[in-house]
Write a protein that holds these residues in place. Structure first.
Motif, PDB file in Angstrom:
ATOM      1  N   TYR A 174       9.894  -3.683  11.619  1.00 45.24           N
ATOM      2  CA  TYR A 174       9.831  -2.771  10.477  1.00 45.24           C
ATOM      3  C   TYR A 174       9.951  -3.499   9.140  1.00 45.24           C
ATOM      4  O   TYR A 174      10.369  -4.661   9.088  1.00 45.24           O
ATOM      5  CB  TYR A 174      10.924  -1.709  10.595  1.00 45.24           C
ATOM      6  CG  TYR A 174      12.297  -2.281  10.855  1.00 45.24           C
ATOM      7  CD1 TYR A 174      13.162  -2.578   9.821  1.00 45.24           C
ATOM      8  CD2 TYR A 174      12.727  -2.516  12.164  1.00 45.24           C
ATOM      9  CE1 TYR A 174      14.415  -3.103  10.068  1.00 45.24           C
ATOM     10  CE2 TYR A 174      13.975  -3.028  12.421  1.00 45.24           C
ATOM     11  CZ  TYR A 174      14.825  -3.320  11.368  1.00 45.24           C
ATOM     12  OH  TYR A 174      16.062  -3.854  11.618  1.00 45.24           O
ATOM     13  N   LEU A 175       9.601  -2.784   8.072  1.00 44.06           N
ATOM     14  CA  LEU A 175       9.687  -3.301   6.708  1.00 44.06           C
ATOM     15  C   LEU A 175      10.873  -2.692   5.986  1.00 44.06           C
ATOM     16  O   LEU A 175      11.185  -1.512   6.168  1.00 44.06           O
ATOM     17  CB  LEU A 175       8.433  -2.940   5.914  1.00 44.06           C
ATOM     18  CG  LEU A 175       7.122  -3.569   6.333  1.00 44.06           C
ATOM     19  CD1 LEU A 175       6.003  -3.070   5.423  1.00 44.06           C
ATOM     20  CD2 LEU A 175       7.202  -5.076   6.302  1.00 44.06           C
ATOM     21  N   GLY A 211      15.897  -2.794  -1.831  1.00 46.92           N
ATOM     22  CA  GLY A 211      17.161  -2.071  -1.719  1.00 46.92           C
ATOM     23  C   GLY A 211      17.717  -2.019  -0.312  1.00 46.92           C
ATOM     24  O   GLY A 211      18.771  -1.444  -0.075  1.00 46.92           O
ATOM     25  N   GLY A 212      17.011  -2.604   0.654  1.00 49.28           N
ATOM     26  CA  GLY A 212      17.480  -2.637   2.027  1.00 49.28           C
ATOM     27  C   GLY A 212      17.145  -1.405   2.841  1.00 49.28           C
ATOM     28  O   GLY A 212      17.635  -1.247   3.952  1.00 49.28           O
ATOM     29  N   GLN A 213      16.281  -0.548   2.317  1.00 55.13           N
ATOM     30  CA  GLN A 213      15.883   0.660   3.039  1.00 55.13           C
ATOM     31  C   GLN A 213      14.643   0.407   3.882  1.00 55.13           C
ATOM     32  O   GLN A 213      13.703  -0.251   3.430  1.00 55.13           O
ATOM     33  CB  GLN A 213      15.588   1.791   2.054  1.00 55.13           C
ATOM     34  CG  GLN A 213      16.779   2.182   1.208  1.00 55.13           C
ATOM     35  CD  GLN A 213      16.372   3.086   0.065  1.00 55.13           C
ATOM     36  OE1 GLN A 213      15.389   2.827  -0.631  1.00 55.13           O
ATOM     37  NE2 GLN A 213      17.138   4.146  -0.136  1.00 55.13           N
ATOM     38  N   VAL A 214      14.641   0.948   5.100  1.00 50.21           N
ATOM     39  CA  VAL A 214      13.455   0.864   5.950  1.00 50.21           C
ATOM     40  C   VAL A 214      12.388   1.775   5.356  1.00 50.21           C
ATOM     41  O   VAL A 214      12.627   2.954   5.106  1.00 50.21           O
ATOM     42  CB  VAL A 214      13.775   1.287   7.397  1.00 50.21           C
ATOM     43  CG1 VAL A 214      12.510   1.331   8.233  1.00 50.21           C
ATOM     44  CG2 VAL A 214      14.788   0.334   8.015  1.00 50.21           C
ATOM     45  N   VAL A 215      11.196   1.196   5.107  1.00 47.56           N
ATOM     46  CA  VAL A 215      10.106   1.970   4.493  1.00 47.56           C
ATOM     47  C   VAL A 215       8.926   2.171   5.439  1.00 47.56           C
ATOM     48  O   VAL A 215       8.098   3.044   5.203  1.00 47.56           O
ATOM     49  CB  VAL A 215       9.615   1.324   3.174  1.00 47.56           C
ATOM     50  CG1 VAL A 215      10.716   1.351   2.125  1.00 47.56           C
ATOM     51  CG2 VAL A 215       9.138  -0.094   3.407  1.00 47.56           C
ATOM     52  N   TYR A 226       8.201  -6.294   0.150  1.00 45.92           N
ATOM     53  CA  TYR A 226       8.888  -5.923   1.376  1.00 45.92           C
ATOM     54  C   TYR A 226       9.216  -7.153   2.224  1.00 45.92           C
ATOM     55  O   TYR A 226       8.554  -8.180   2.123  1.00 45.92           O
ATOM     56  CB  TYR A 226       8.022  -4.977   2.215  1.00 45.92           C
ATOM     57  CG  TYR A 226       7.541  -3.789   1.448  1.00 45.92           C
ATOM     58  CD1 TYR A 226       8.417  -2.769   1.106  1.00 45.92           C
ATOM     59  CD2 TYR A 226       6.215  -3.691   1.050  1.00 45.92           C
ATOM     60  CE1 TYR A 226       7.983  -1.670   0.385  1.00 45.92           C
ATOM     61  CE2 TYR A 226       5.773  -2.601   0.328  1.00 45.92           C
ATOM     62  CZ  TYR A 226       6.663  -1.595   0.000  1.00 45.92           C
ATOM     63  OH  TYR A 226       6.232  -0.512  -0.720  1.00 45.92           O
ATOM     64  N   ASP A 227      10.223  -7.001   3.068  1.00 42.77           N
ATOM     65  CA  ASP A 227      10.595  -8.023   4.032  1.00 42.77           C
ATOM     66  C   ASP A 227      10.436  -7.440   5.429  1.00 42.77           C
ATOM     67  O   ASP A 227      10.694  -6.252   5.657  1.00 42.77           O
ATOM     68  CB  ASP A 227      12.042  -8.473   3.823  1.00 42.77           C
ATOM     69  CG  ASP A 227      12.228  -9.180   2.492  1.00 42.77           C
ATOM     70  OD1 ASP A 227      11.423 -10.082   2.182  1.00 42.77           O
ATOM     71  OD2 ASP A 227      13.172  -8.834   1.762  1.00 42.77           O
TER      72      ASP A 227
END
Length: 103
Positions: free
Chosen positions: A42-43, A47-51, A80-81
């Motif tokens: 996942y990306l 802010g560390g939120q899964v998008v 994104y990471d």
């Protein structure tokens, strides 16, 4: 062809790292001798939120690999990471990212 290699070694969330800005394919290899491994890919945003979820609760049988082509997981790596989770205590996943050189 350049490639990046990484091992997932436990059940903790792991950022997928690579040494180039884009890649053409990703191979996820189950290295466990006997067990299936279930993964999430996942990306997250800054802010560390899964998008976005590329893979969610996908089971890779022992001894098997899953290959994703670029059009199946393309994203803007400036925004994104990419992260992976494994349900196996020893991780039991190897990641190979490949980049084709432009001619």
């Amino acid at each position: 062809m350049a490639f990046s290699f990484q091992k997932v070694v436990n059940t903790n969330e792991v950022e997928v790292l690579y040494s180039f800005n884009s890649f053409s394919s990703m191979i996820l290899v189950n290295t466990h001798a006997t067990a299936d491994v279930t993964i999430d890919l996942y990306l997250k945003n800054a802010g560390g939120q899964v998008v976005a979820n590329f893979l969610n609760n996908v089971k890779i049988p022992n001894g098997a690999s899953l290959k994703l082509e670029q059009d199946e997981f393309s994203f803007d790596n400036n925004l994104y990471d990419l992260f992976i989770d494994s349900d196996n205590a020893s991780g039991a996943i190897e990641i190979i990212l490949r980049k084709k050189y432009d001619k």
